[in-house]
Design a protein around this motif. Structure first.
Motif, PDB file in Angstrom:
ATOM      1  N   ASN A  59     -18.021   2.235 -38.681  1.00  0.00           N
ATOM      2  CA  ASN A  59     -17.659   2.826 -37.385  1.00  0.00           C
ATOM      3  C   ASN A  59     -18.325   2.036 -36.258  1.00  0.00           C
ATOM      4  N   GLU A  60     -17.915   0.773 -36.128  1.00  0.00           N
ATOM      5  CA  GLU A  60     -18.396  -0.110 -35.060  1.00  0.00           C
ATOM      6  C   GLU A  60     -17.170  -0.744 -34.402  1.00  0.00           C
ATOM      7  N   PHE A  61     -16.318   0.108 -33.854  1.00  0.00           N
ATOM      8  CA  PHE A  61     -14.993  -0.340 -33.448  1.00  0.00           C
ATOM      9  C   PHE A  61     -15.025  -1.321 -32.281  1.00  0.00           C
ATOM     10  N   SER A  62     -15.912  -1.124 -31.331  1.00  0.00           N
ATOM     11  CA  SER A  62     -15.980  -2.061 -30.210  1.00  0.00           C
ATOM     12  C   SER A  62     -16.420  -3.441 -30.679  1.00  0.00           C
ATOM     13  N   GLN A  63     -17.353  -3.488 -31.626  1.00  0.00           N
ATOM     14  CA  GLN A  63     -17.797  -4.783 -32.158  1.00  0.00           C
ATOM     15  C   GLN A  63     -16.684  -5.461 -32.948  1.00  0.00           C
ATOM     16  N   ILE A  64     -15.884  -4.673 -33.668  1.00  0.00           N
ATOM     17  CA  ILE A  64     -14.764  -5.250 -34.420  1.00  0.00           C
ATOM     18  C   ILE A  64     -13.781  -5.910 -33.462  1.00  0.00           C
ATOM     19  N   LEU A  65     -13.406  -5.211 -32.380  1.00  0.00           N
ATOM     20  CA  LEU A  65     -12.463  -5.793 -31.432  1.00  0.00           C
ATOM     21  C   LEU A  65     -13.062  -7.029 -30.755  1.00  0.00           C
ATOM     22  N   GLY A  66     -14.349  -6.989 -30.479  1.00  0.00           N
ATOM     23  CA  GLY A  66     -14.994  -8.158 -29.895  1.00  0.00           C
ATOM     24  C   GLY A  66     -14.991  -9.350 -30.828  1.00  0.00           C
ATOM     25  N   ALA A  67     -15.133  -9.113 -32.134  1.00  0.00           N
ATOM     26  CA  ALA A  67     -15.177 -10.203 -33.116  1.00  0.00           C
ATOM     27  C   ALA A  67     -13.812 -10.845 -33.327  1.00  0.00           C
ATOM     28  N   LEU A  68     -12.751 -10.170 -32.945  1.00  0.00           N
ATOM     29  CA  LEU A  68     -11.407 -10.706 -33.176  1.00  0.00           C
ATOM     30  C   LEU A  68     -11.114 -11.947 -32.352  1.00  0.00           C
ATOM     31  N   GLU A  69     -11.909 -12.225 -31.338  1.00  0.00           N
ATOM     32  CA  GLU A  69     -11.720 -13.458 -30.559  1.00  0.00           C
ATOM     33  C   GLU A  69     -11.857 -14.698 -31.437  1.00  0.00           C
ATOM     34  N   GLN A  70     -12.597 -14.578 -32.531  1.00  0.00           N
ATOM     35  CA  GLN A  70     -12.854 -15.732 -33.397  1.00  0.00           C
ATOM     36  C   GLN A  70     -11.716 -16.037 -34.361  1.00  0.00           C
ATOM     37  N   VAL A  71     -10.761 -15.128 -34.531  1.00  0.00           N
ATOM     38  CA  VAL A  71      -9.782 -15.296 -35.604  1.00  0.00           C
ATOM     39  C   VAL A  71      -8.461 -15.914 -35.140  1.00  0.00           C
ATOM     40  N   GLY A  72      -8.287 -16.114 -33.832  1.00  0.00           N
ATOM     41  CA  GLY A  72      -7.038 -16.695 -33.352  1.00  0.00           C
ATOM     42  C   GLY A  72      -5.937 -15.668 -33.223  1.00  0.00           C
ATOM     43  N   PRO A  73      -4.677 -16.089 -33.316  1.00  0.00           N
ATOM     44  CA  PRO A  73      -3.559 -15.175 -33.069  1.00  0.00           C
ATOM     45  C   PRO A  73      -3.497 -14.030 -34.070  1.00  0.00           C
ATOM     46  N   VAL A  74      -3.152 -12.865 -33.573  1.00  0.00           N
ATOM     47  CA  VAL A  74      -2.892 -11.673 -34.385  1.00  0.00           C
ATOM     48  C   VAL A  74      -1.722 -10.931 -33.734  1.00  0.00           C
ATOM     49  N   MET A  75      -1.153  -9.998 -34.477  1.00  0.00           N
ATOM     50  CA  MET A  75      -0.148  -9.101 -33.886  1.00  0.00           C
ATOM     51  C   MET A  75      -0.786  -7.724 -33.770  1.00  0.00           C
ATOM     52  N   ILE A  76      -0.760  -7.164 -32.566  1.00  0.00           N
ATOM     53  CA  ILE A  76      -1.343  -5.845 -32.359  1.00  0.00           C
ATOM     54  C   ILE A  76      -0.224  -4.839 -32.116  1.00  0.00           C
ATOM     55  N   LEU A  77      -0.450  -3.617 -32.573  1.00  0.00           N
ATOM     56  CA  LEU A  77       0.569  -2.568 -32.480  1.00  0.00           C
ATOM     57  C   LEU A  77      -0.074  -1.279 -31.999  1.00  0.00           C
ATOM     58  N   ALA A  78       0.499  -0.719 -30.946  1.00  0.00           N
ATOM     59  CA  ALA A  78       0.129   0.617 -30.479  1.00  0.00           C
ATOM     60  C   ALA A  78       1.401   1.435 -30.361  1.00  0.00           C
ATOM     61  N   ARG A  79       1.292   2.735 -30.591  1.00  0.00           N
ATOM     62  CA  ARG A  79       2.495   3.548 -30.540  1.00  0.00           C
ATOM     63  C   ARG A  79       2.144   4.999 -30.251  1.00  0.00           C
ATOM     64  N   ASN A  80       3.165   5.727 -29.877  1.00  0.00           N
ATOM     65  CA  ASN A  80       3.135   7.179 -29.868  1.00  0.00           C
ATOM     66  C   ASN A  80       4.339   7.636 -30.686  1.00  0.00           C
ATOM     67  N   ASN A  81       4.716   8.876 -30.633  1.00  0.00           N
ATOM     68  CA  ASN A  81       5.818   9.333 -31.487  1.00  0.00           C
ATOM     69  C   ASN A  81       7.158   8.720 -31.116  1.00  0.00           C
ATOM     70  N   GLU A  82       7.308   8.311 -29.857  1.00  0.00           N
ATOM     71  CA  GLU A  82       8.619   7.842 -29.404  1.00  0.00           C
ATOM     72  C   GLU A  82       8.724   6.331 -29.258  1.00  0.00           C
ATOM     73  N   VAL A  83       7.629   5.628 -28.980  1.00  0.00           N
ATOM     74  CA  VAL A  83       7.704   4.212 -28.623  1.00  0.00           C
ATOM     75  C   VAL A  83       6.662   3.411 -29.387  1.00  0.00           C
ATOM     76  N   VAL A  84       7.096   2.243 -29.899  1.00  0.00           N
ATOM     77  CA  VAL A  84       6.223   1.296 -30.595  1.00  0.00           C
ATOM     78  C   VAL A  84       6.165   0.014 -29.768  1.00  0.00           C
ATOM     79  N   HIS A  85       4.958  -0.524 -29.593  1.00  0.00           N
ATOM     80  CA  HIS A  85       4.721  -1.682 -28.718  1.00  0.00           C
ATOM     81  C   HIS A  85       3.956  -2.724 -29.541  1.00  0.00           C
ATOM     82  N   GLU A  86       4.514  -3.929 -29.700  1.00  0.00           N
ATOM     83  CA  GLU A  86       3.913  -4.971 -30.531  1.00  0.00           C
ATOM     84  C   GLU A  86       3.784  -6.261 -29.732  1.00  0.00           C
TER      85      GLU A  86
END
Length: 357
Positions: A59-86
């Motif tokens: 449970n170190e979510f802010s550190q995980i997101l901060g560490a993602l700068e090192q991995v290069g391109p990724v696909m991120i997905l956020a959604r609610n019940n009606e809309v998916v955003h990638e």
């Protein structure tokens, strides 16, 4: 990679068999749809995967997101019940504020994160038609998915593995379902300070101050729009074509860049740019562009509004979509940056949209 040690946790009777039966009958259903059918959370189904396929994260979510700068391109997905955003891109300069309660990234990856809603994280492996897919998946206390981050072909494999290893938890904690998040409680118009709402609206200097105005007036967003209808807000009608179909068609045909905001209580995810490949499939209206996908189930979007707010940069116009509970599920602005007025090209599209509605 450190092997997670799973606790023995109770599983609803026959849940694995019930899940498998639905997958056999309707293999194209998304896991969120299956969870709804079974009356469980999406996370409960994720945790049913074999041990090697679902690894708990600390449970170190802010550190995980901060560490993602090192991995290069990724696909991120956020959604609610009606809309998916990638969005596909690279994390840059993820910053943490609000005593660690909030996070922010601006650039190819453009997100606003509210960590008080983040409770669980997993590295997930799943076999799909295109092969083995790997992701980091984050859930709230109810087991509802908040955010997903997918490894792509251009992700730095070594950096990704080191990042996952760094944040792997020693054991999987037990999860006891706690129900579902309550839906929005709409304000009664009689309880809203309408004078404060109208006066405050006229004096807005920044669209980011809008939430504070609603709080002072005691109004939810949709009720506020209803109360200032005709002054600052116009409800859009679908007619013979859905509002989103019409809007996306205008943006595509006139090469008008826009900003698409989609979120849930734990995150708001933003894409800024033009759209080209627009396609409807049944109830879903889709943008299928390189680097950006949007999927909106317009059957679940019950009301559309055109909203205008004053600011120090001039009038700012948005198109806003609400579900049947009155929750905001999609917002579209014209492309702009602070200190720069809204583009005339965007204003032309929303004027056409308003006239057609």
């Amino acid at each position: 990679m450190q092997q997670a040690i799973a606790d023995s946790v109770s599983v609803p009777d026959n849940l694995p068999a019930r899940w498998e039966a639905i997958r056999q009958q309707e293999p194209n259903l998304r896991i969120r749809q299956v969870a709804d059918r079974l009356g469980v959370s999406e996370m409960e189904l994720v945790r049913l995967r074999e041990r090697d396929a679902v690894v708990p994260l600390v449970n170190e979510f802010s550190q995980i997101l901060g560490a993602l700068e090192q991995v290069g391109p990724v696909m991120i997905l956020a959604r609610n019940n009606e809309v998916v955003h990638e969005v596909t891109g690279c994390f840059r300069d993820f910053t943490i504020g609000g005593s660690g309660a909030m996070g922010l990234a601006v650039g190819e990856i453009d997100i606003r994160v509210f960590f008080k809603h983040w409770a669980w994280g997993y590295r997930v492996l799943e076999q799909v038609r295109s092969g083995l897919r790997e992701s980091l998946q984050f859930f709230d206390q109810y087991g509802t998915a908040i955010h997903k981050i997918y490894r792509v072909d251009t992700t730095d494999a070594d950096a990704w593995e080191k990042m996952v290893e760094r944040f792997t938890a020693a054991r999987q904690e037990a999860f006891k379902p706690v129900g579902r998040r309550e839906t929005l409680q709409r304000s009664s118009p009689e309880t809203v300070d309408v004078d404060a709402l109208r006066t405050g609206w006229e004096k807005l200097k920044d669209v980011h101050h809008f939430g504070a105005l609603l709080k002072r007036a005691g109004a939810d967003r949709l009720t506020a729009l209803e109360l200032v209808r005709g002054e600052w807000a116009t409800e859009l009608q679908s007619g013979d074509q859905n509002v989103l179909d019409r809007l996306l068609g205008l943006l595509r045909d006139n090469q008008c860049p826009a900003m698409f905001f989609v979120g849930n209580p734990g995150i708001v995810q933003i894409f800024t740019g033009g759209v080209t490949n627009v396609r409807r499939t049944g109830p879903w209206m889709n943008v299928l562009d390189s680097g950006f996908n949007l999927h909106a189930n317009t059957d679940g979007i019950k009301r559309w509004w055109l909203v205008r707010r004053p600011s120090t940069d001039g009038l700012i116009t948005s198109v806003e979509a609400f579900n049947g509970d009155g929750e905001l599920v999609l917002t579209v602005f014209g492309e702009r940056k602070p200190g720069i007025p809204e583009s005339e090209l965007w204003r032309e599209q929303v004027a056409t949209l308003e006239a057609l509605s």
